[in-house]
Design a protein around this motif. Sequence first.
Motif, PDB file in Angstrom:
ATOM      1  N   ASP A  51      -1.386  27.665  -6.383  1.00  0.00           N
ATOM      2  CA  ASP A  51       0.066  27.819  -6.359  1.00  0.00           C
ATOM      3  C   ASP A  51       0.477  29.146  -5.738  1.00  0.00           C
ATOM      4  O   ASP A  51       1.527  29.248  -5.104  1.00  0.00           O
ATOM      5  N   LYS A  59       6.757  22.860  -3.639  1.00  0.00           N
ATOM      6  CA  LYS A  59       5.537  22.266  -4.216  1.00  0.00           C
ATOM      7  C   LYS A  59       5.684  20.758  -4.401  1.00  0.00           C
ATOM      8  O   LYS A  59       4.693  20.025  -4.345  1.00  0.00           O
ATOM      9  N   TYR A  78      -2.559  23.183  -1.984  1.00  0.00           N
ATOM     10  CA  TYR A  78      -1.359  22.850  -1.227  1.00  0.00           C
ATOM     11  C   TYR A  78      -1.606  23.080   0.258  1.00  0.00           C
ATOM     12  O   TYR A  78      -2.295  24.025   0.655  1.00  0.00           O
TER      13      TYR A  78
END
Length: 257
Positions: free
Chosen positions: A198, A233, A243
Motif C-alpha cells: 500500500d 486502491k 498494486y
Amino acid sequence: MIKQGTQSWNPGTYDTQLGFVSKLGKGILDWLDPQPGEHILDLGCGTGDLAVEIAGTGSKVTGMDQSEAMIVSARSKYPDITFIVGDGEQFSFEAPFDAIFSNAALHWMKNARGVIESVRDSLKSGGRFVAEFGGKGNVDGFVRAFYEVMPRYGIEPAERNPWYFPSIGEYTSLLEQYGFEVRIAEHFDRPTPLPEGDTGVMHWLDGFGDAFFKGLEDAARQSAKQEVYEAAKQKLPTASGVYLADYRRIRISAVKL
C-alpha cells in the motif's frame, strides 16, 4: 520536467522511491542507439540516470530539465556530464544535436507543439528524435481517483491536471506537421508494480500528484490525499498482492527531414 508551481520535485524521493521510472526507460535506449562522438540532448533528464547510460556509449550528452532541484542532484551525481535548467516547451541551442532523447518527461509538457518545434530546430537535418512517455489512458486509475475526490475540496481537477496523454495518431500527426518522418511508433500497456505494498501507492501520489493538492491547508491536504489514496486502491489492478500503476506508454522514433 514541468513548469514550477504546478508540480514540485524531490530528487531524493524520486531516486529512492520512484527509481523504476528510469529503470523502465532503459529499453528506449535501444531505439536511440547512441554512437561514439554524437552530441545528444536528454530532454527532461531528471536526476541524470539515463544521461549517464548514454554517455557510457561514448556520446557527448547534455541533460536538460525544468526542475532546478533535479539538475542540482544530477550535477552532484554525475559531475562529468553537462546538465542545464531549461524549459522543454521552448528552447534553443547554438549548435544542433545529432539526436534528442526523452524518457517519461513529454507528458509533463502540455504545449506539445512548442516541444516538437524546439526539438526540430535543435536537431541537425537527419537528426533523430526518440522518446517514451505516457499515452492516452495512462495512469487512468489515479486520474479517475483525482477527478472523483478533488471536487469535494473545491478543486476542479481538469484545471489542475498537469499531464498530456495523447493518442499515438495525435502525436505522430503533430510530428509530421513539424517536418519529421516517423519511423517507428508504439502505444502499449505496461502495468508497473508499485513497491512496498500500500505504501507504494502513497509514494506515487507524493511523487507525481502534487499539482492537485497545491493551495490546500495542511489538514485538508492530508485528508484529500488519503481519500485519493483509498479511491485509487479501488481502481488499480493488482498482481500477487502488489498494486500496479496502469501505465500506457508511447514510444516514437522520428527523423528530421
